[in-house]
Design a protein around this motif. Sequence first.
Motif, short mmCIF file in Angstrom:
data_model
loop_
_atom_site.label_atom_id
_atom_site.label_comp_id
_atom_site.label_asym_id
_atom_site.label_seq_id
_atom_site.Cartn_x
_atom_site.Cartn_y
_atom_site.Cartn_z
N GLY A 1 0.82 -1.21 0.00
CA GLY A 1 0.00 0.00 0.00
C GLY A 1 0.84 1.25 0.00
N ILE A 2 1.93 1.23 0.75
CA ILE A 2 2.83 2.38 0.79
C ILE A 2 3.54 2.55 -0.56
CG2 ILE A 2 4.96 3.26 1.83
CD1 ILE A 2 4.01 2.00 4.47
N VAL A 3 3.97 1.44 -1.15
CA VAL A 3 4.68 1.51 -2.42
C VAL A 3 3.77 2.03 -3.52
CG1 VAL A 3 5.76 0.12 -4.23
CG2 VAL A 3 6.38 -0.24 -1.85
N TRP A 4 2.58 1.47 -3.66
CA TRP A 4 1.68 1.91 -4.73
C TRP A 4 1.18 3.33 -4.50
CZ3 TRP A 4 1.68 -0.11 -9.27
CH2 TRP A 4 2.04 -1.43 -9.43
N GLY A 5 0.90 3.67 -3.25
CA GLY A 5 0.50 5.05 -2.96
C GLY A 5 1.63 6.02 -3.24
N GLY A 6 2.85 5.62 -2.92
CA GLY A 6 4.01 6.45 -3.21
C GLY A 6 4.26 6.61 -4.69
N MET A 7 3.99 5.55 -5.47
CA MET A 7 4.15 5.65 -6.92
C MET A 7 3.15 6.63 -7.52
SD MET A 7 5.02 1.76 -8.10
CE MET A 7 5.06 2.19 -9.82
N ILE A 8 1.92 6.60 -7.05
CA ILE A 8 0.91 7.51 -7.56
C ILE A 8 1.27 8.95 -7.23
CG2 ILE A 8 -1.50 8.23 -7.30
CD1 ILE A 8 -2.17 5.23 -6.96
N GLY B 1 4.23 10.07 -6.47
CA GLY B 1 5.46 10.39 -7.18
C GLY B 1 5.21 10.77 -8.63
N LEU B 2 4.31 10.05 -9.30
CA LEU B 2 3.99 10.39 -10.69
C LEU B 2 3.29 11.74 -10.79
CD1 LEU B 2 2.87 6.92 -12.05
CD2 LEU B 2 4.91 8.21 -12.68
N LEU B 3 2.43 12.04 -9.84
CA LEU B 3 1.77 13.35 -9.84
C LEU B 3 2.79 14.48 -9.62
CD1 LEU B 3 -1.47 12.54 -7.82
CD2 LEU B 3 -1.30 13.07 -10.25
N VAL B 4 3.71 14.27 -8.70
CA VAL B 4 4.75 15.28 -8.46
C VAL B 4 5.65 15.41 -9.68
CG1 VAL B 4 6.80 15.77 -7.06
CG2 VAL B 4 4.69 15.04 -5.96
N LEU B 5 5.99 14.31 -10.32
CA LEU B 5 6.80 14.34 -11.54
C LEU B 5 6.10 15.13 -12.64
CD1 LEU B 5 9.35 13.35 -13.04
CD2 LEU B 5 8.01 11.35 -13.72
N GLN B 6 4.80 14.95 -12.79
CA GLN B 6 4.03 15.69 -13.79
C GLN B 6 4.08 17.18 -13.52
OE1 GLN B 6 2.41 14.75 -16.56
NE2 GLN B 6 1.77 16.85 -16.92
N ILE B 7 3.94 17.56 -12.26
CA ILE B 7 3.98 18.98 -11.90
C ILE B 7 5.37 19.57 -12.17
CG2 ILE B 7 3.87 20.59 -9.95
CD1 ILE B 7 1.65 18.74 -8.81
#
Length: 82
Positions: A24-31, A33-39
């Motif tokens: 749960g931590i890994v998948w939540g962190g990936m989501i 992280g991808l949002l932050v990368l997009q920004i």
Amino acid sequence: MSTVRSLDPSQTLPDKSDKEVLSGIVWGGMIIGLLVLQIVMSVGAAIFAVGSGSNDVVPDYYQKAIHFDELKAAQTVPVTKE
């Protein structure tokens, strides 16, 4: 005859094993992280687009476009054979 039975306290709470919490931590962190990368990429692209100088206004652009061939001919150096 009643079929009602009492609940066992261990069955009322879901069993969260360490692997489930970690996934749960890994998948939540990936989501996140991808949002932050997009920004970050969007802000970087905006800064690059504004600061690159490719959208500057060229003075007398229309006149330069009309006389482009003459301007290029005047800028070229004729090659002479010796």
